[in-house]
Design a protein around this motif. Structure first.
Motif, mmCIF file in Angstrom:
data_model
loop_
_atom_site.group_PDB
_atom_site.id
_atom_site.type_symbol
_atom_site.label_atom_id
_atom_site.label_comp_id
_atom_site.label_asym_id
_atom_site.label_seq_id
_atom_site.Cartn_x
_atom_site.Cartn_y
_atom_site.Cartn_z
ATOM 1 N N UNK A 181 -12.335 -20.980 -19.279
ATOM 2 C CA UNK A 181 -13.085 -21.415 -20.458
ATOM 3 C C UNK A 181 -14.405 -20.664 -20.517
ATOM 4 N N UNK A 182 -14.759 -20.217 -21.719
ATOM 5 C CA UNK A 182 -16.061 -19.621 -21.994
ATOM 6 C C UNK A 182 -16.848 -20.594 -22.863
ATOM 7 N N UNK A 183 -18.135 -20.763 -22.575
ATOM 8 C CA UNK A 183 -19.021 -21.602 -23.386
ATOM 9 C C UNK A 183 -20.227 -20.767 -23.784
ATOM 10 N N UNK A 184 -20.661 -20.926 -25.030
ATOM 11 C CA UNK A 184 -21.742 -20.067 -25.523
ATOM 12 C C UNK A 184 -22.549 -20.762 -26.612
ATOM 13 N N UNK A 185 -23.789 -20.285 -26.794
ATOM 14 C CA UNK A 185 -24.627 -20.769 -27.882
ATOM 15 C C UNK A 185 -25.807 -19.826 -28.085
ATOM 16 N N UNK A 186 -26.348 -19.779 -29.307
ATOM 17 C CA UNK A 186 -27.625 -19.081 -29.505
ATOM 18 C C UNK A 186 -28.715 -19.813 -28.728
ATOM 19 N N UNK A 187 -29.617 -19.055 -28.099
ATOM 20 C CA UNK A 187 -30.634 -19.648 -27.222
ATOM 21 C C UNK A 187 -31.984 -19.029 -27.545
ATOM 22 N N UNK A 188 -32.940 -19.875 -27.826
ATOM 23 C CA UNK A 188 -34.296 -19.391 -28.106
ATOM 24 C C UNK A 188 -35.208 -19.522 -26.899
ATOM 25 N N UNK A 194 -29.949 -26.607 -24.182
ATOM 26 C CA UNK A 194 -28.508 -26.837 -24.208
ATOM 27 C C UNK A 194 -28.168 -28.185 -24.817
ATOM 28 N N UNK A 195 -29.138 -29.120 -24.836
ATOM 29 C CA UNK A 195 -28.890 -30.450 -25.373
ATOM 30 C C UNK A 195 -29.085 -30.505 -26.887
ATOM 31 N N UNK A 196 -29.717 -29.496 -27.463
ATOM 32 C CA UNK A 196 -30.067 -29.530 -28.883
ATOM 33 C C UNK A 196 -28.870 -29.167 -29.754
ATOM 34 N N UNK A 228 -21.104 -29.595 -31.382
ATOM 35 C CA UNK A 228 -22.410 -29.660 -32.018
ATOM 36 C C UNK A 228 -23.447 -28.789 -31.347
ATOM 37 N N UNK A 229 -23.323 -28.606 -30.019
ATOM 38 C CA UNK A 229 -24.360 -27.878 -29.294
ATOM 39 C C UNK A 229 -23.890 -26.577 -28.656
ATOM 40 N N UNK A 230 -22.589 -26.258 -28.706
ATOM 41 C CA UNK A 230 -22.132 -24.988 -28.147
ATOM 42 C C UNK A 230 -20.712 -24.679 -28.605
ATOM 43 N N UNK A 231 -20.346 -23.413 -28.487
ATOM 44 C CA UNK A 231 -18.992 -22.991 -28.786
ATOM 45 C C UNK A 231 -18.164 -22.929 -27.517
#
Length: 418
Positions: A181-188, A194-196, A228-231
């Motif tokens: 499994x891969x998990x990803x998200x835009x990160x500022x 990760x909770x947002x 809601x918080x990651x792909x």
């Protein structure tokens, strides 16, 4: 090739014949989708794209730097003869507000007329409509896959077992393959990002980017969804199409390009390989923890693999506990609270990261050795520790990294103006 891909190819060849020049269509990550026979001028970049189905990274960076991801009208890109790149006209392919890709015309002598560009825009609009229709036709199947994938990754063991059986029985994934499994998200930035929840627009863009990346993979190799918080992407690995590390690197590259116009970086974490599909829930947990490390600790790098996290496995799990901040050495909050926290915290972290080598640390911080010793003595006094003690060094080092993961490290607060 699907019916919709046939339609895109036919439109490309029609425009090529009309303009008497080569036409090429990429997806939003600049992966080749369709191309015409060679007519008129051609350069090395086009030849490479056709042979490899990929646009070289340096070329992608050049194109995105010229604003193509935000364009709604044709954009003329600059030539780079030194790397075999002729001037092009890029026409964005959009439909219903979504960016599906780009139509390219080589125009080294700038002989394209306004009428030619209008014809290219009309073709790009038709291609966008075809790609949108393809997505709509695939929607029922995608919704079915999403339902099974959500159950597979969910908390109920019986539902996970049933979903694994259905995915195998319906041949939605390669039979008998190991999974990851891969998990990803835009990160500022920030340890708790990760909770947002992701903004709706970013969730939509992430979903589209994952769909487009999956289409570049062999059939039945992957499924994806966006929480809601990651792909999340579930991949089946049969050893015939590259390693898991290579796949993660390709996904990172594709997502970087999909978000190139936004002031974010893409953090990506991935699990190790698991033998059974029913283990996807555990793989997702490992990928999510790896994502947290990739986001909160940029020095670790992204993509971050669970098998390579080392001590960060323990720290990422510790960060998930209800009272994680209480695990940080009590001397560190005192150090964080000082007005001079930036230099002292940075000094301590650099010293510990460099294996307590004073020469390397002084060079990294551009300090005289005497200044470094003075700072280290102050740190010992403030934190009530001895940097000669292995136990104290371990507590301080792990506490600094845990502070990044839970969002209390001064560097994170300074970044966000907290």
């Amino acid at each position: 090739m699907s019916a919709r891909d046939d339609e895109v190819q036919a439109l490309v060849e029609q425009l090529s014949a009309q303009l008497d020049r080569s036409v090429l269509v990429d997806d939003a990550s600049l992966r080749l989708l369709a191309y015409s026979p060679t007519l008129g001028s051609e350069d090395e970049v086009r030849k490479t794209a056709i042979l490899t189905r990929e646009t070289p990274r340096v070329i992608r960076d050049l194109h995105f730097a010229q604003g193509i991801a935000n364009a709604t009208q044709p954009v003329r890109t600059a030539p780079r003869p030194d790397i075999g790149l002729e001037s092009r006209v890029c026409v964005p392919i959009r439909c219903q507000g979504a960016l599906f890709g780009y139509l390219w015309l080589i125009d080294a002598d700038q002989s394209l007329t306004d009428a030619d560009c209008q014809a290219a825009e009309l073709t790009a609009a038709e291609i966008g409509t075809a790609m949108y229709r393809r997505d709509e036709l695939e929607r029922p199947q995608r919704e079915h896959e999403l339902k099974l994938l959500e159950a597979l990754l969910g908390p109920d063991p019986a539902e996970r077992e049933e979903a694994a059986h259905e995915l195998s029985a319906q041949e939605l994934l390669i039979a008998g393959a190991h999974v990851a499994v891969l998990a990803m998200r835009p990160w500022r930035g920030g340890g708790t990002e990760h909770e947002a929840e992701l903004p709706t627009s970013e969730r939509a863009r992430l979903g589209l980017a994952l769909d487009q990346f999956r289409r570049a993979l062999p059939r039945r190799q992957s499924l994806s969804l966006v929480h809601g918080d990651h792909g999340v992407m579930l991949v089946a690995l049969d050893g015939r199409h590259g390693t898991l590390d290579e796949l993660a690197a390709r996904a990172q590259d594709a997502l970087d390009q999909a978000f190139a116009d936004l002031p974010v970086r893409i953090a990506l974490g991935y699990s190790g390989q698991h033998e059974h599909l029913r283990d996807a829930n555990r793989a997702h947990e490992h990928a999510r923890l790896s994502l947290r490390v990739a986001g909160a600790l940029p020095e670790h790098g992204t993509p971050a693999g669970w098998d390579d996290l080392g001590a960060y496995r323990l720290l990422a799990r510790a960060a998930e506990t209800a009272h994680a901040r209480e695990l940080i050495h009590p001397g560190l909050p005192k150090l964080f609270a000082l007005q001079s926290k930036e230099s002292l915290v940075q000094t301590l972290e650099a010293y510990l990261d460099n294996g307590c080598d004073t020469k390397l640390t002084a060079e990294a911080l551009f300090l005289h050795r005497a200044s470094l010793y003075y700072r280290l003595q102050r740190i010992e006094a403030i934190t009530g520790t001895s940097l000669k003690s292995g136990a104290d060094r371990l507590a301080l080092h792990s506490g600094l990294k845990l502070a990044r993961l839970v969002g209390t490290h001064p560097a994170l607060r300074r970044t966000h103006g907290d």
